[in-house]
Scaffold this motif. Structure first.
Motif, PDB file in Angstrom:
ATOM      1  N   ALA A  40       0.933  -1.153   0.066  1.00  0.00           N
ATOM      2  CA  ALA A  40      -0.022  -0.046   0.116  1.00  0.00           C
ATOM      3  C   ALA A  40       0.841   1.138  -0.009  1.00  0.00           C
ATOM      4  O   ALA A  40       0.398   2.258  -0.677  1.00  0.00           O
ATOM      5  CB  ALA A  40      -1.054   0.011   1.170  1.00  0.00           C
ATOM      6  N   VAL A  41       1.913   1.292   0.697  1.00  0.00           N
ATOM      7  CA  VAL A  41       2.995   2.409   0.712  1.00  0.00           C
ATOM      8  C   VAL A  41       3.462   2.480  -0.702  1.00  0.00           C
ATOM      9  O   VAL A  41       3.410   3.712  -1.101  1.00  0.00           O
ATOM     10  CB  VAL A  41       4.091   2.256   1.534  1.00  0.00           C
ATOM     11  CG1 VAL A  41       5.300   3.283   1.519  1.00  0.00           C
ATOM     12  CG2 VAL A  41       3.516   2.330   3.072  1.00  0.00           C
ATOM     13  N   LEU A  42       3.885   1.480  -1.283  1.00  0.00           N
ATOM     14  CA  LEU A  42       4.680   1.730  -2.614  1.00  0.00           C
ATOM     15  C   LEU A  42       3.396   1.934  -3.643  1.00  0.00           C
ATOM     16  O   LEU A  42       3.741   3.024  -4.772  1.00  0.00           O
ATOM     17  CB  LEU A  42       5.111   0.395  -3.032  1.00  0.00           C
ATOM     18  CG  LEU A  42       6.739   0.136  -2.790  1.00  0.00           C
ATOM     19  CD1 LEU A  42       6.955  -1.311  -3.229  1.00  0.00           C
ATOM     20  CD2 LEU A  42       7.522   1.280  -3.132  1.00  0.00           C
ATOM     21  N   ALA A  43       2.158   1.616  -3.527  1.00  0.00           N
ATOM     22  CA  ALA A  43       1.085   2.117  -4.480  1.00  0.00           C
ATOM     23  C   ALA A  43       0.679   3.552  -4.281  1.00  0.00           C
ATOM     24  O   ALA A  43       0.397   4.162  -5.323  1.00  0.00           O
ATOM     25  CB  ALA A  43      -0.239   1.228  -4.233  1.00  0.00           C
ATOM     26  N   ARG A  44       1.227   4.079  -3.226  1.00  0.00           N
ATOM     27  CA  ARG A  44       0.825   5.355  -2.795  1.00  0.00           C
ATOM     28  C   ARG A  44       2.299   6.321  -3.149  1.00  0.00           C
ATOM     29  O   ARG A  44       2.336   7.487  -2.572  1.00  0.00           O
ATOM     30  CB  ARG A  44       0.465   5.800  -1.526  1.00  0.00           C
ATOM     31  CG  ARG A  44      -0.787   5.224  -1.426  1.00  0.00           C
ATOM     32  CD  ARG A  44      -1.497   5.296   0.168  1.00  0.00           C
ATOM     33  NE  ARG A  44      -2.890   5.050   0.453  1.00  0.00           N
ATOM     34  CZ  ARG A  44      -3.349   3.920   0.338  1.00  0.00           C
ATOM     35  NH1 ARG A  44      -2.706   2.750   0.197  1.00  0.00           N
ATOM     36  NH2 ARG A  44      -4.648   3.701   0.557  1.00  0.00           N
ATOM     37  N   THR A  45       3.249   5.713  -3.802  1.00  0.00           N
ATOM     38  CA  THR A  45       4.458   6.430  -4.129  1.00  0.00           C
ATOM     39  C   THR A  45       4.875   6.571  -5.087  1.00  0.00           C
ATOM     40  O   THR A  45       4.524   5.810  -6.094  1.00  0.00           O
ATOM     41  CB  THR A  45       5.534   5.642  -3.217  1.00  0.00           C
ATOM     42  OG1 THR A  45       5.431   5.308  -1.916  1.00  0.00           O
ATOM     43  CG2 THR A  45       7.003   6.249  -3.150  1.00  0.00           C
ATOM     44  N   ASP A  46       5.417   7.646  -5.805  1.00  0.00           N
ATOM     45  CA  ASP A  46       6.051   7.908  -6.887  1.00  0.00           C
ATOM     46  C   ASP A  46       7.563   7.602  -6.761  1.00  0.00           C
ATOM     47  O   ASP A  46       8.239   8.372  -6.384  1.00  0.00           O
ATOM     48  CB  ASP A  46       5.879   9.342  -7.518  1.00  0.00           C
ATOM     49  CG  ASP A  46       6.302   9.648  -8.885  1.00  0.00           C
ATOM     50  OD1 ASP A  46       7.324   8.873  -9.203  1.00  0.00           O
ATOM     51  OD2 ASP A  46       6.027  10.447  -9.346  1.00  0.00           O
ATOM     52  N   VAL A  47       8.012   6.424  -6.995  1.00  0.00           N
ATOM     53  CA  VAL A  47       9.367   6.172  -6.633  1.00  0.00           C
ATOM     54  C   VAL A  47      10.412   6.755  -7.395  1.00  0.00           C
ATOM     55  O   VAL A  47      11.515   7.235  -6.797  1.00  0.00           O
ATOM     56  CB  VAL A  47       9.566   4.457  -6.936  1.00  0.00           C
ATOM     57  CG1 VAL A  47      10.829   3.932  -6.587  1.00  0.00           C
ATOM     58  CG2 VAL A  47       8.499   3.625  -6.050  1.00  0.00           C
ATOM     59  N   ALA A  48      10.334   6.937  -8.663  1.00  0.00           N
ATOM     60  CA  ALA A  48      11.151   7.843  -9.606  1.00  0.00           C
ATOM     61  C   ALA A  48      11.377   9.175  -8.967  1.00  0.00           C
ATOM     62  O   ALA A  48      12.332   9.379  -8.726  1.00  0.00           O
ATOM     63  CB  ALA A  48      10.666   7.972 -10.669  1.00  0.00           C
TER      64      ALA A  48
END
Length: 195
Positions: A40-48
């Protein structure tokens, strides 16, 4: 005259919806961090964007450390920026796994236990039930980006959320100065070992 008030009201309602959507998205990120839900954290993150934000902070601190004893020449600055960005990017890639990013947001632990890297305030400590307190922590950076202070001042660290596409996503972590310096020192130590 009536259309002026109507237009003003429409702008205010639009602005309220805009800020409310940021607060709701931030609440979802806080809850995901509290639950230690890496997916869920990664889904809410713009990793780039997040990676770029962290690399930029570390390279800037690295250049400050290089220039501490003497001025840094332009060519040397360019080489140091290239080297620093390459090494920092590799270091940040390890930090941005679902597990590590969730640990940073939930516990404030930037490095592994015993790594000597200072911790930051926890995102999970934000009181999302008090909208007005939460609004007091928001600072606009750009029309589509807010900085959320985690402590009383920006030097305590914070997170940036950015509106893109269909919603707000985590786009940056503003690390406390001591943590950035510790990460930059790793770059200096790596450079000294190699050179």
């Amino acid at each position: 005259m009536r259309w002026v008030f109507g237009t003003l009201l429409a702008v205010l309602v639009g602005l309220a919806i805009y800020v409310a959507s940021a607060v709701v998205s931030l609440g979802g990120l806080v809850e995901a961090a509290r639950a230690a839900d890496g997916a869920a954290v990664l889904a809410r993150t713009d990793v780039a964007r997040l990676r770029h934000s962290l690399v930029e902070q570390i390279v800037a601190a690295y250049l400050r450390q290089l220039g501490r004893d003497r001025p840094v020449k332009p060519l040397e600055r360019m080489l140091a920026t290239t080297y620093g960005a390459t090494v920092a990017d590799a270091m940040i890639a390890k930090m941005l796994t679902a597990e590590n990013l969730t640990r940073i947001l939930a516990r404030g632990a930037i490095g592994e236990d015993g790594s000597g890297i200072p911790n930051m305030q926890r995102l999970g400590d934000l009181d999302t039930s008090s909208v007005f307190k939460l609004l007091g922590r928001l600072s606009p950076v750009k029309p589509v980006e807010f900085l959320v202070r985690l402590g009383e001042t920006e030097s305590d660290g914070g997170v940036s959320i950015h509106f893109e596409g269909d919603g707000w996503k985590l786009s940056g972590i503003q690390l406390p100065g001591a943590a950035v310096q510790a990460l930059a020192q790793i770059l200096v130590d790596n450079r000294d070992r190699k050179g």
